[in-house]
Design a protein around this motif. Structure first.
Motif, mmCIF file in Angstrom:
data_model
loop_
_atom_site.group_PDB
_atom_site.id
_atom_site.type_symbol
_atom_site.label_atom_id
_atom_site.label_comp_id
_atom_site.label_asym_id
_atom_site.label_seq_id
_atom_site.Cartn_x
_atom_site.Cartn_y
_atom_site.Cartn_z
ATOM 1 N N ALA A 136 0.865 -1.190 0.000
ATOM 2 C CA ALA A 136 0.000 0.000 0.000
ATOM 3 C C ALA A 136 0.897 1.232 0.000
ATOM 4 C CB ALA A 136 -0.910 -0.014 1.211
ATOM 5 N N VAL A 137 1.137 1.778 -1.180
ATOM 6 C CA VAL A 137 2.082 2.878 -1.336
ATOM 7 C C VAL A 137 1.327 4.192 -1.515
ATOM 8 C CG1 VAL A 137 3.993 3.786 -2.709
ATOM 9 C CG2 VAL A 137 3.698 1.315 -2.467
ATOM 10 N N LYS A 138 1.717 5.185 -0.742
ATOM 11 C CA LYS A 138 1.178 6.528 -0.929
ATOM 12 C C LYS A 138 1.980 7.213 -2.018
ATOM 13 C CE LYS A 138 -1.105 8.334 3.057
ATOM 14 N NZ LYS A 138 -1.078 9.383 4.085
ATOM 15 N N THR A 139 1.278 7.832 -2.937
ATOM 16 C CA THR A 139 1.936 8.549 -4.027
ATOM 17 C C THR A 139 1.514 10.011 -3.991
ATOM 18 O OG1 THR A 139 0.156 8.087 -5.600
ATOM 19 C CG2 THR A 139 1.958 6.479 -5.484
ATOM 20 N N VAL A 140 2.206 10.819 -4.772
ATOM 21 C CA VAL A 140 1.841 12.219 -4.955
ATOM 22 C C VAL A 140 1.764 12.497 -6.449
ATOM 23 C CG1 VAL A 140 2.897 12.975 -2.786
ATOM 24 C CG2 VAL A 140 4.242 13.040 -4.886
ATOM 25 N N THR A 141 1.151 13.624 -6.784
ATOM 26 C CA THR A 141 1.126 14.072 -8.176
ATOM 27 C C THR A 141 2.135 15.199 -8.343
ATOM 28 O OG1 THR A 141 -0.578 15.754 -7.820
ATOM 29 C CG2 THR A 141 -1.328 13.492 -8.367
ATOM 30 N N ARG A 142 2.371 15.565 -9.574
ATOM 31 C CA ARG A 142 3.313 16.652 -9.866
ATOM 32 C C ARG A 142 2.851 17.988 -9.307
ATOM 33 N NH1 ARG A 142 4.373 16.409 -16.176
ATOM 34 N NH2 ARG A 142 2.186 16.977 -16.128
ATOM 35 N N ASP A 143 1.545 18.134 -9.064
ATOM 36 C CA ASP A 143 0.977 19.417 -8.658
ATOM 37 C C ASP A 143 0.963 19.652 -7.151
ATOM 38 O OD1 ASP A 143 0.503 20.072 -11.328
ATOM 39 O OD2 ASP A 143 -1.439 19.067 -11.310
ATOM 40 N N VAL A 144 1.411 18.690 -6.377
ATOM 41 C CA VAL A 144 1.476 18.866 -4.924
ATOM 42 C C VAL A 144 2.500 19.950 -4.618
ATOM 43 C CG1 VAL A 144 2.199 17.737 -2.774
ATOM 44 C CG2 VAL A 144 0.711 16.538 -4.389
ATOM 45 N N THR A 145 2.153 20.859 -3.701
ATOM 46 C CA THR A 145 3.083 21.933 -3.339
ATOM 47 C C THR A 145 4.072 21.455 -2.291
ATOM 48 O OG1 THR A 145 1.723 22.769 -1.520
ATOM 49 C CG2 THR A 145 1.303 23.678 -3.746
ATOM 50 N N TYR A 182 8.220 9.554 -1.809
ATOM 51 C CA TYR A 182 6.915 9.319 -2.431
ATOM 52 C C TYR A 182 7.120 9.159 -3.934
ATOM 53 C CZ TYR A 182 4.648 11.023 1.806
ATOM 54 O OH TYR A 182 4.234 11.194 3.102
ATOM 55 N N PRO A 183 6.586 8.095 -4.522
ATOM 56 C CA PRO A 183 6.566 8.024 -5.979
ATOM 57 C C PRO A 183 5.642 9.121 -6.519
ATOM 58 C CG PRO A 183 6.258 5.844 -5.012
ATOM 59 C CD PRO A 183 6.124 6.855 -3.898
ATOM 60 N N VAL A 184 6.030 9.695 -7.634
ATOM 61 C CA VAL A 184 5.213 10.717 -8.290
ATOM 62 C C VAL A 184 4.458 10.023 -9.415
ATOM 63 C CG1 VAL A 184 5.201 12.933 -9.483
ATOM 64 C CG2 VAL A 184 6.934 12.480 -7.715
ATOM 65 N N GLU A 185 3.138 10.022 -9.303
ATOM 66 C CA GLU A 185 2.310 9.241 -10.219
ATOM 67 C C GLU A 185 1.312 10.138 -10.945
ATOM 68 O OE1 GLU A 185 0.222 4.928 -9.830
ATOM 69 O OE2 GLU A 185 -0.345 6.383 -8.294
ATOM 70 N N GLU A 186 1.100 9.816 -12.198
ATOM 71 C CA GLU A 186 0.091 10.518 -12.989
ATOM 72 C C GLU A 186 -0.471 9.545 -14.017
ATOM 73 O OE1 GLU A 186 0.622 14.013 -16.015
ATOM 74 O OE2 GLU A 186 0.551 14.777 -13.946
ATOM 75 N N ASN A 187 -1.788 9.429 -14.063
ATOM 76 C CA ASN A 187 -2.458 8.503 -14.988
ATOM 77 C C ASN A 187 -1.886 7.090 -14.879
ATOM 78 O OD1 ASN A 187 -4.052 10.622 -16.004
ATOM 79 N ND2 ASN A 187 -2.432 11.195 -17.431
ATOM 80 N N SER A 188 -1.680 6.637 -13.659
ATOM 81 C CA SER A 188 -1.161 5.292 -13.353
ATOM 82 C C SER A 188 0.262 5.049 -13.856
ATOM 83 C CB SER A 188 -2.093 4.217 -13.924
ATOM 84 O OG SER A 188 -3.365 4.327 -13.345
ATOM 85 N N HIS A 189 0.996 6.096 -14.176
ATOM 86 C CA HIS A 189 2.397 5.976 -14.571
ATOM 87 C C HIS A 189 3.271 6.686 -13.548
ATOM 88 C CE1 HIS A 189 0.478 5.206 -18.501
ATOM 89 N NE2 HIS A 189 1.508 4.387 -18.645
ATOM 90 N N ILE A 190 4.390 6.075 -13.245
ATOM 91 C CA ILE A 190 5.339 6.676 -12.315
ATOM 92 C C ILE A 190 6.265 7.598 -13.103
ATOM 93 C CG2 ILE A 190 7.142 6.243 -10.603
ATOM 94 C CD1 ILE A 190 4.298 5.321 -9.843
ATOM 95 N N LEU A 191 6.236 8.881 -12.743
ATOM 96 C CA LEU A 191 7.048 9.887 -13.435
ATOM 97 C C LEU A 191 8.396 10.113 -12.762
ATOM 98 C CD1 LEU A 191 4.237 12.546 -13.896
ATOM 99 C CD2 LEU A 191 4.941 10.765 -15.506
ATOM 100 N N GLY A 192 8.489 9.692 -11.505
ATOM 101 C CA GLY A 192 9.708 9.913 -10.750
ATOM 102 C C GLY A 192 9.446 9.680 -9.285
#
Length: 141
Positions: free
Chosen positions: A16-25, A41-51
């Motif tokens: 159970a991994v908590k992720t963030v999006t690119r838009d988190v401040t 935190y993995p950075v996730e968008e549309n179910s893809h890991i961006l970094g």
């Protein structure tokens, strides 16, 4: 200790991994770091890991040099994860041996590594997970 040589990530990772999006401040990220006690935190968008974004990435915003102007604190805290995240990151699969994970952690001085299988985030493996595996395997001798 020989048992440790055969142990794999999927047996010890956190699923159970908590992720963030690119838009988190940065302000939101700081709150998450304080609340969750995570380091990455993995950075996730549309179910893809961006970094990934780490506490080190966060703190690096506040490291000033003569070549770097000192912005206002509020300006820094309003920056987005996209501005500070690490886009090129190390990851492993669930079948990766823990010996390899340990090697990567020590060599690159990282605390946790995302687990990605078939282009999907399936977990995260941390130093504490590896230490737990070492302890469990030492008890088997």
């Amino acid at each position: 200790m020989y048992k440790f040589l055969e142990e794999v990530v999927s047996d010890y990772m956190t699923r159970a991994v908590k992720t963030v999006t690119r838009d988190v401040t940065m302000r939101e990220l700081q709150s998450m770091f304080n609340e969750d006690r995570f380091n990455t935190y993995p950075v996730e968008e549309n179910s893809h890991i961006l970094g990934v974004v780490t506490m080190f990435d966060f703190l690096d915003c506040f490291a000033f040099t003569p070549a770097r102007m000192v912005p206002r604190y509020d300006d820094l805290m309003n920056r987005k994860v996209a501005d500070v995240m690490t886009a090129e990151f190390i990851y492993v699969s669930g079948e990766t041996k823990l010996t390899r994970v340990l090697q990567l952690m020590v060599e690159h001085r990282i605390r946790s590594i995302p687990v990605i299988d078939q282009d999907r985030l399936t977990g995260i493996i941390s130093r504490e997970d590896v230490m737990r595996a070492l302890e469990r395997c030492a008890d088997c001798t």
